[in-house]
Design a protein around this motif. Structure first.
Motif, PDB file in Angstrom:
ATOM      1  N   LYS A 167      -5.184  80.929-100.341  1.00  0.00           N
ATOM      2  CA  LYS A 167      -5.839  80.800-101.653  1.00  0.00           C
ATOM      3  C   LYS A 167      -6.033  79.484-102.428  1.00  0.00           C
ATOM      4  O   LYS A 167      -5.092  78.544-101.989  1.00  0.00           O
ATOM      5  N   ASN A 175      10.165  86.033 -96.703  1.00  0.00           N
ATOM      6  CA  ASN A 175       9.867  86.991 -95.816  1.00  0.00           C
ATOM      7  C   ASN A 175       9.559  86.669 -94.401  1.00  0.00           C
ATOM      8  O   ASN A 175       9.650  87.393 -93.581  1.00  0.00           O
ATOM      9  N   LEU A 200      -0.665  78.836 -97.464  1.00  0.00           N
ATOM     10  CA  LEU A 200      -1.419  80.137 -98.206  1.00  0.00           C
ATOM     11  C   LEU A 200      -2.943  79.472 -98.556  1.00  0.00           C
ATOM     12  O   LEU A 200      -2.965  78.550 -99.110  1.00  0.00           O
ATOM     13  N   GLN A 214       8.042  83.436-101.869  1.00  0.00           N
ATOM     14  CA  GLN A 214       8.328  84.761-101.141  1.00  0.00           C
ATOM     15  C   GLN A 214       7.653  84.732 -99.649  1.00  0.00           C
ATOM     16  O   GLN A 214       8.691  85.489 -98.960  1.00  0.00           O
ATOM     17  N   GLN A 215       6.646  84.241 -99.400  1.00  0.00           N
ATOM     18  CA  GLN A 215       6.139  84.170 -98.312  1.00  0.00           C
ATOM     19  C   GLN A 215       7.090  83.515 -97.267  1.00  0.00           C
ATOM     20  O   GLN A 215       7.443  83.914 -96.076  1.00  0.00           O
ATOM     21  N   THR A 238       5.024  83.257-105.268  1.00  0.00           N
ATOM     22  CA  THR A 238       4.508  83.852-104.330  1.00  0.00           C
ATOM     23  C   THR A 238       4.625  83.269-102.731  1.00  0.00           C
ATOM     24  O   THR A 238       4.801  83.851-101.647  1.00  0.00           O
ATOM     25  N   GLN A 239       4.349  81.889-102.856  1.00  0.00           N
ATOM     26  CA  GLN A 239       4.723  81.164-101.662  1.00  0.00           C
ATOM     27  C   GLN A 239       6.164  80.855-101.375  1.00  0.00           C
ATOM     28  O   GLN A 239       6.450  80.936-100.147  1.00  0.00           O
ATOM     29  N   PRO A 281      -2.436  79.672-105.249  1.00  0.00           N
ATOM     30  CA  PRO A 281      -1.222  80.493-105.386  1.00  0.00           C
ATOM     31  C   PRO A 281      -0.389  80.268-105.988  1.00  0.00           C
ATOM     32  O   PRO A 281      -0.021  79.099-106.315  1.00  0.00           O
ATOM     33  N   LYS A 282       0.419  81.269-106.615  1.00  0.00           N
ATOM     34  CA  LYS A 282       1.456  81.257-107.580  1.00  0.00           C
ATOM     35  C   LYS A 282       2.462  80.759-106.548  1.00  0.00           C
ATOM     36  O   LYS A 282       2.941  80.845-105.443  1.00  0.00           O
TER      37      LYS A 282
END
Length: 266
Positions: free
Chosen positions: A200, A214, A198, A210-211, A207-208, A203-204
């Motif tokens: 950013k 997904n 990611l 979850q990426q 969140t990573q 990034p949290k």
């Protein structure tokens, strides 16, 4: 009246026979005994066996019904010759397009989805002739496709089966690790491993993760202050959540080993 009763019958793919019968009797004034006779027919589905049964019944003595049964037998015979009979069912509940269809009507449904029909059509011999030279007959068969329904199914399946060619997501749960993530990413790229991160700055970690879930990225490589100090990299199996610390020097080799194990289901 024939047409209002047919419009009620056509609702059988969405409503129960009890509800359809209630509409026929209470709202459209049909005698209940007649409704029961209709129900005995319109709830039937089949192929040659059903057509033979109908042909030998009182229905077969009706000239118009007999012609329809003969047409359906011919259609099923053609389907059999083309090897698609297993995908075809004669359904007596189909009743629509009475203003323009003159022969067989059909619907296409996805047996794995409960969305109703995704296509429909039929034979219409007189419709085009209305716009042609007087007296000219133009027999036609047409079909319309439910694009919106198909697209909604495709969109849902894409979300369910979203996959990525990325094999490794490089991540960190701490601030100030952008450059370190870039270093690991470059190591993987130089070894021809499909990797990404990611972009950013901070990034949290959730969140990573979850990426990766997904996009079904099988492996996450995690770098943080403790890993930097010990010369390690943490690997995480996205599906099993298993984690392992590996030496930075053998990081790429360990990634390849893990990816092979995941691919083989070991």
């Amino acid at each position: 009246d024939f047409r209002p009763i047919c419009s009620a019958v056509d609702k059988l793919d969405k409503e129960s026979w009890e509800d359809v019968k209630k509409e026929m009797v209470e709202m459209k004034g049909l005698d209940e005994s007649v409704a029961d006779k209709i129900g005995a027919l319109v709830q039937r589905k089949g192929q040659f066996d059903l057509l033979e049964e109908l042909d030998k019944s009182d229905l077969g003595t009706n000239k118009s019904a007999a012609a329809g049964i003969a047409d359906m037998k011919l259609l099923l015979e053609y389907c059999q010759l083309f090897g698609c009979l297993d995908h075809v069912s004669f359904d007596l509940s189909l009743a629509r397009g009475l203003d323009y269809y003159t022969g067989t009507i059909y619907e296409a449904v996805l047996t794995s989805e409960e969305v109703g029909s995704v296509a429909g059509g039929g034979r219409y011999d007189n419709l085009v002739g209305m716009f042609a030279n007087k007296g000219r007959s133009v027999p036609c068969v047409g079909v319309s496709i439910g694009i919106e329904r198909l697209f909604s199914i495709m969109e849902r399946k894409l979300k369910e089966n979203r996959t990525s060619s990325i094999q490794v997501l490089v991540a960190s749960g701490q601030k100030g690790m952008l450059r370190e993530r870039m270093k690991l990413l470059n190591m993987l790229w130089e070894a021809d491993v499909n990797a990404e991160m990611l972009y950013k700055a901070n990034p949290k970690l959730l969140t990573q993760f979850q990426q990766a879930e997904n996009e079904k990225i099988p492996l996450v490589a995690i770098i943080g202050e403790s890993e930097l100090e010990s010369g390690k990299v943490k690997l995480r199996n996205t599906e099993s959540k298993e984690e392992k610390l590996v030496d930075r020097e053998s990081f790429v080799a360990e990634v390849r080993t893990w990816l092979t194990s995941i691919e083989l289901g070991i």
